[in-house]
Design an enzyme around this catalytic site. Structure first.
Site, PDB file in Angstrom:
ATOM      1  CG  ASP A  67      -5.863  -5.396   2.097  1.00  0.00           C
ATOM      2  OD1 ASP A  67      -5.368  -5.062   3.193  1.00  0.00           O
ATOM      3  OD2 ASP A  67      -6.453  -4.670   1.395  1.00  0.00           O
ATOM      4  CG  ASP A 119      -0.290  -0.112   2.665  1.00  0.00           C
ATOM      5  OD1 ASP A 119       0.854   0.418   2.487  1.00  0.00           O
ATOM      6  OD2 ASP A 119      -0.648  -0.552   3.535  1.00  0.00           O
TER       7      ASP A 119
END
Length: 377
Positions: A268, A93
């Site tokens: 996720d 991320d």
């Protein structure tokens, strides 16, 4: 400007999709759930268990890794895969969500986010360019654009400001990614909170910029499930059908099943390992709380039909004992049980889509969850 596409759509069943995403470190079968290895480690699990459970790809966190041990150090040691021992695909991320969640410690400007490290209080600046630089140093197969994610509910003006800033940061992230080697990917992130018009504008703006894949961010941040699903329904039809779609930070098995039905390919969440550390197992019967006294004298496993050894062989009484005693093994066993269940669910979803039976699979799975756990002895 369009970028090379590494995603092959293998089958569809209604809006549900089954595909293959080629990365420098291997192929990811979609729909895919990415277990979260925040600081380069899966809490309570070895990488071989993560791979054995069926995971093709895992997630690393830019914010935590850039602060400790440092992106430059990881790069000098051969990149994130070599450093951690995970030899498969990784997505990182941007670090933005963690920075934004530390609201009392950060300042957002057009150029960057400035914040204080939660480790030592040091002042750190994270811009779109630095975020991409860190992710490239880490060597992740898929990098994410820098964005601003705000929690819901929020005022429309705040949602629009963050969405427009995220679009400008998306352009800067893409320019910073231009020197990445072939095969590595950058995903854009659609924002816009719970306002359909802002979601539309964000998604269209990202498609115009052009990315290898597209994520839907800013959900699972406090809004009801119905709102989350409605926003997926607003965004997914705008995104290119030949690119992967990633719903960030989601979620429960039910959330994922319903999101797949609306065209999502990747997920996720920390929930499998976090809930495992708190004594909760995910099974085809739904969530099972091993802290409950009903399990104390029960020799039966969580699910005798499961292919995962710990789910099939460990007695509920033993798991209950480990959890109540605070034994590390209890958290480890339940974490692997949960990750294995999530991966089994993804495999079953992929099989159902490929066979054109996703609707009946979805109905049957929801019915099993609704029935709940087996009766106590």
């Amino acid at each position: 400007m369009s970028l090379p596409n590494h995603f092959d759509l293998v089958a569809t069943d209604g809006a549900a999709r089954c595909g293959r995403l080629a990365t420098p470190h291997g192929v990811v079968r979609t729909p895919a759930f990415m277990p979260v290895g925040t600081s380069g480690a899966m809490k309570g699990m070895h990488w071989r268990e993560v791979r054995g459970a069926g995971a093709d790809i895992v997630l690393g966190n830019t914010y935590h890794l850039m602060l400790r041990p440092g992106a430059e150090r990881i790069a000098a040691l051969g990149g994130l895969q070599r450093f951690t021992g995970w030899n498969g695909p990784m997505l990182t991320d941007s670090g933005g969500f963690q920075v934004m969640s530390l609201s009392e410690l950060r300042k957002v400007t057009e150029n960057a986010v400035t914040f204080r490290s939660h480790l030592d209080g040091a002042k750190v600046e994270l811009s779109p360019e630095r975020s991409i630089e860190v992710q490239r140093l880490l060597g992740s197969d898929i990098a994410m654009q820098m964005d601003e994610c705000i929690r819901l509910p929020a005022e429309r003006a705040d949602i629009e400001r963050a969405m427009q800033l995220s679009l400008r940061w998306a352009e800067r992230s893409k320019r910073a990614f231009e020197r990445a080697p072939a095969g590595y990917m950058l995903f854009g992130i659609a924002q816009g909170g719970d306002v359909p018009q802002l979601r539309h504008a964000s998604a269209r703006g990202l498609v115009e910029i052009g990315f290898h894949g597209y994520a839907i961010g800013g959900l699972a941040v406090g809004e009801p499930q119905a709102v989350m699903l409605a926003m997926i329904g607003e965004v997914a039809p705008i995104l290119p059908t030949d690119r992967p779609r990633y719903l960030m930070g989601v979620g429960t098995p039910e959330d994922m099943l319903e999101a797949v039905a609306r065209g999502i390919d990747m997920f996720d969440c920390v929930m499998p390992t976090r809930n495992g550390r708190h004594g909760v197992a995910f099974t085809r019967f739904g969530q099972v709380n091993l802290r409950n006294a009903r399990h104390a004298d029960d020799p039966r496993p969580l699910d005798e039909t499961s292919e995962w050894p710990s789910t099939r062989d460990c007695a509920r009484a033993y798991l209950h004992h480990l959890v109540k005693s605070g034994e590390t093994l209890g958290a480890m066993l339940l974490s692997e049980i949960n990750v294995a269940y999530y991966q089994r669910l993804m495999q079953d979803i992929r099989d159902a889509i490929s066979k054109g039976t996703f609707a009946s699979f979805r109905e049957r799975t929801r019915a099993d969850w609704a029935k709940g756990d087996i009766a106590p002895r």
